[in-house]
Design an enzyme around this catalytic site. Structure first.
Site, PDB file in Angstrom:
ATOM      1  CB  ILE A  11      -0.381  -9.441   1.685  1.00 40.30           C
ATOM      2  CG1 ILE A  11      -1.902  -9.353   1.864  1.00 40.30           C
ATOM      3  CG2 ILE A  11       0.168  -8.422   0.703  1.00 40.30           C
ATOM      4  CD1 ILE A  11      -2.384  -8.166   2.632  1.00 40.30           C
ATOM      5  N   GLY A  32       6.052  -0.764  -1.398  1.00 35.93           N
ATOM      6  CA  GLY A  32       5.593  -1.608  -0.304  1.00 35.93           C
ATOM      7  C   GLY A  32       4.477  -2.552  -0.716  1.00 35.93           C
ATOM      8  CG  ASP A  34      -0.354   0.849  -3.529  1.00 31.93           C
ATOM      9  OD1 ASP A  34      -1.240   0.164  -4.054  1.00 31.93           O
ATOM     10  OD2 ASP A  34      -0.230   2.074  -3.726  1.00 31.93           O
TER      11      ASP A  34
END
Length: 167
Positions: A11, A32, A34
């Protein structure tokens, strides 16, 4: 109508107007997705999280910062419900997607990349998390032209693609 697609990837490498971060309630970075967004985006994201959200965000809500060193303009931070902490209301998970689209509309974002919220450390099973994501994104009114669901896992990609065919 919003085009919803799925990709296998990272991402933090998506060239879109806004990335959606599966944030912790405190809005101070974490693990993760974040942690990856904060690492790649740099310190400015955390600085803005602290100044814009001194008390964090409620579960199901969303807010934005600029994207720092990421290849996007903005990061939309949303707090998913943590099943391990007893937050089992699926409507809170759906709210993450709706609120993120509302924030994207406020920003004028035409392209948005989402991770599958809740399917990692927060304990939602993949099928429920993906079904909630696709159904909510497909049903929510928005000016966003394209939503990309990003996953680094082959099995999750197959699950997302199957759900998109049913939508």
């Amino acid at each position: 109508m919003t085009l919803i697609t799925a990709v296998l990837g990272d991402i933090t490498q998506q060239h879109v107007d806004a990335l959606v971060n599966a944030a912790s309630r405190e809005m101070r970075g974490g693990s993760g997705v974040d942690g990856a967004i904060h690492r790649v985006g740099g310190a400015s994201i955390l600085t803005q999280c602290i100044s814009r959200f001194p008390h964090g965000l409620a579960t199901g809500d969303a807010g934005w910062t600029t994207a720092g060193d990421l290849p996007a303009k903005w990061v939309i931070h949303t707090v998913g419900p943590n099943r391990h902490a007893g937050e089992t209301d699926r409507s809170l998970l759906a709210s993450c997607y709706r609120r993120s689209l509302e924030v994207a509309d406020e920003l004028g974002a035409a392209t948005v990349a989402f991770a599958i919220i809740g399917a990692g450390a927060y304990g939602w099973d993949l099928d429920t998390a993906v079904t909630t994501a696709v159904q909510t994104l497909a049903a929510s009114p928005t000016q966003v032209r394209e939503v990309t669901l990003v996953t680094p896992h082959d099995d999750a990609l197959r699950t997302i693609e199957a759900q998109l065919l049913r939508a």
